[in-house]
Design an enzyme around this catalytic site. Structure first.
Site, mmCIF file in Angstrom:
data_model
loop_
_atom_site.group_PDB
_atom_site.id
_atom_site.type_symbol
_atom_site.label_atom_id
_atom_site.label_comp_id
_atom_site.label_asym_id
_atom_site.label_seq_id
_atom_site.Cartn_x
_atom_site.Cartn_y
_atom_site.Cartn_z
ATOM 1 N N ARG A 1 0.848 -1.203 0.000
ATOM 2 C CA ARG A 1 0.000 0.000 0.000
ATOM 3 C C ARG A 1 0.876 1.244 0.000
ATOM 4 O O ARG A 1 2.033 1.190 0.399
ATOM 5 C CB ARG A 1 -0.916 -0.001 1.224
ATOM 6 C CG ARG A 1 -2.007 -1.065 1.144
ATOM 7 C CD ARG A 1 -2.880 -1.047 2.388
ATOM 8 N NE ARG A 1 -3.603 0.193 2.510
ATOM 9 C CZ ARG A 1 -3.729 0.888 3.647
ATOM 10 N NH1 ARG A 1 -3.172 0.454 4.757
ATOM 11 N NH2 ARG A 1 -4.423 1.997 3.682
ATOM 12 N N LYS B 1 3.607 -6.665 12.023
ATOM 13 C CA LYS B 1 2.793 -6.990 10.844
ATOM 14 C C LYS B 1 3.116 -8.396 10.341
ATOM 15 O O LYS B 1 4.271 -8.742 10.127
ATOM 16 C CB LYS B 1 3.086 -5.957 9.754
ATOM 17 C CG LYS B 1 2.214 -6.123 8.520
ATOM 18 C CD LYS B 1 2.017 -4.788 7.847
ATOM 19 C CE LYS B 1 1.442 -4.950 6.467
ATOM 20 N NZ LYS B 1 1.008 -3.680 5.913
ATOM 21 N N ARG C 1 -1.923 5.782 13.557
ATOM 22 C CA ARG C 1 -0.804 5.542 14.482
ATOM 23 C C ARG C 1 -1.355 5.542 15.910
ATOM 24 O O ARG C 1 -2.227 6.347 16.226
ATOM 25 C CB ARG C 1 0.222 6.672 14.413
ATOM 26 C CG ARG C 1 0.873 6.833 13.067
ATOM 27 C CD ARG C 1 2.386 6.567 13.192
ATOM 28 N NE ARG C 1 3.112 7.044 12.047
ATOM 29 C CZ ARG C 1 3.056 6.521 10.831
ATOM 30 N NH1 ARG C 1 2.281 5.512 10.599
ATOM 31 N NH2 ARG C 1 3.763 7.012 9.842
HETATM 32 C C1 BTN Z 1 0.410 -3.796 2.387
HETATM 33 O O1 BTN Z 1 1.199 -2.877 2.098
HETATM 34 O O2 BTN Z 1 0.093 -4.019 3.555
HETATM 35 C C2 BTN Z 1 -0.182 -4.643 1.311
HETATM 36 C C3 BTN Z 1 0.765 -5.716 0.856
HETATM 37 C C4 BTN Z 1 0.195 -6.599 -0.221
HETATM 38 C C5 BTN Z 1 1.232 -7.546 -0.777
HETATM 39 C C6 BTN Z 1 0.636 -8.530 -1.707
HETATM 40 S S1 BTN Z 1 1.738 -9.866 -2.080
HETATM 41 C C7 BTN Z 1 0.631 -10.436 -3.297
HETATM 42 C C8 BTN Z 1 0.113 -9.218 -4.018
HETATM 43 N N1 BTN Z 1 1.003 -8.836 -5.084
HETATM 44 C C9 BTN Z 1 1.564 -7.648 -4.861
HETATM 45 O O3 BTN Z 1 2.392 -7.080 -5.600
HETATM 46 N N2 BTN Z 1 1.126 -7.145 -3.687
HETATM 47 C C10 BTN Z 1 0.169 -8.028 -3.061
#
Ligand code: BTN
Length: 320
Positions: free
Chosen positions: A116, A181, A314
């Protein structure tokens, strides 16, 4: 590469001769291939004179056939890759090519995994789950309301089923254990949400990662929480089952049907927080979510509602 890694996957010693016989190549060709595998994947392979080769830690590779056979009536089209830029990007490409839906893309590794707010998602080979499910949305905006929160809930349910009882959510869709996380969700859309569009539900779960110099936030993994390496095929299957059930209920009843369950799993309910929206910082106390998944905050005695992808929560430190 896959065949060699599958042969070694049990973590036991295998002689160069036996590996060569299985692959139909010489012992020196085995040695060369193993060096290539190490360089390409970062997987550590031990060589002991007189005993052969062994992986530093056992490995569960993704098994496309097992995933297909185990999905029962769901009949998703499943695509498994050794390496891909991003499973979300690949799912988008398959959607625009007109492939059969729902389609699921899973990979051993991502070279450009995205998180994100434009962050990168660290995606080492065969350690974690990189999972993207593409769906057609033709029921308008209602079908998208609260969807990313619901996905987080499906992941938390899987983690609890696997024994991580204190897994929970942080609005909108971070999955945390002990403040660290463990998984994240990234939804991406193509088309017009008011008409027909497609959504790619991207899920990243830290499964067997034990160390990483690259992740720039506090993190954990299922292995670190449970003490054992986990089979990512089983995890993918459980996520799919939970998602399938939750998505069909969401289609019929909307997010409102999940609001209470979501709040019960929200680790930051009642907490004093700062909400960052661009340059603005709003201080409040988390009341919960509304029927479409927006955050409800009590700000200076008033109830305020916030939605949107660019907000960050936060925890506020207690004064003193
Ligand atoms: C976040 O930032 O919390 C979201 C992360 C999401 C990662 C997943 S891995 C599978 C899919 N492909 C990607 O490039 N991103 C999501």
């Amino acid at each position: 590469m896959q065949t060699l890694l599958k042969l070694l996957g049990d973590g036991e010693f295998h002689s160069g001769e036996a590996l060569g016989a299985a692959l139909g190549v010489s012992r020196s060709a085995v040695w060369k291939r193993l060096q290539q595998v190490e360089a390409e994947t970062g997987i550590e392979i031990h060589k002991i004179r007189g005993r052969g080769y062994r992986l530093a830690t056992p490995l569960y590779l993704l098994d496309e056939r097992w995933l297909n056979e185990g999905q029962g009536d769901a009949n998703w089209s499943i695509h498994v890759y050794d390496s891909i830029d991003s499973t979300n990007a690949e799912a988008m490409r398959l959607v625009s090519r007109g492939d059969r839906l729902p389609l699921l893309v899973i990979a051993e590794r991502q070279t450009a995994g995205r998180g994100r707010r434009g962050r990168k998602w660290v995606s080492p080979f065969a350690e974690n789950l990189y999972y993207s499910l593409a769906l057609r949305i033709d029921g308008g905006m209602r079908q998208l309301e609260g969807l990313s929160l619901l996905v987080g809930l499906a992941v938390v349910k899987m983690l609890r089923e696997m024994g991580i009882k204190d897994a929970g959510l942080k609005w909108p869709n971070d999955i945390l254990v002990g403040g660290r996380k463990l998984a994240g969700v990234l939804l991406e859309l193509t088309g017009d949400p008011a008409d027909v569009c497609h959504v790619v539900i991207g899920i990243g779960i830290n499964v067997n990662m034990r160390a990483s110099a690259e992740v720039d936030q506090s993190w954990t993994s299922m292995m670190l929480e449970l003490g054992d390496a986990q089979d990512r095929n089983e995890i993918a299957m459980k996520v799919s089952r939970n998602l399938e059930a939750y998505l069909s209920m969401h289609m019929n009843k909307g997010f409102a049907a999940f609001k209470d369950e979501w709040e019960a799993n929200h680790l930051w309910q009642g907490k004093a927080v700062t909400l960052l929206a661009g340059d603005n910082a709003i201080e409040g106390v988390v009341v919960g979510v509304d029927a479409v998944g927006a955050l409800r905050l009590e700000v200076a005695g008033e109830l305020m509602v916030f939605s949107g992808g660019e907000l960050t929560l936060r925890l506020r430190q207690a004064a003193g």
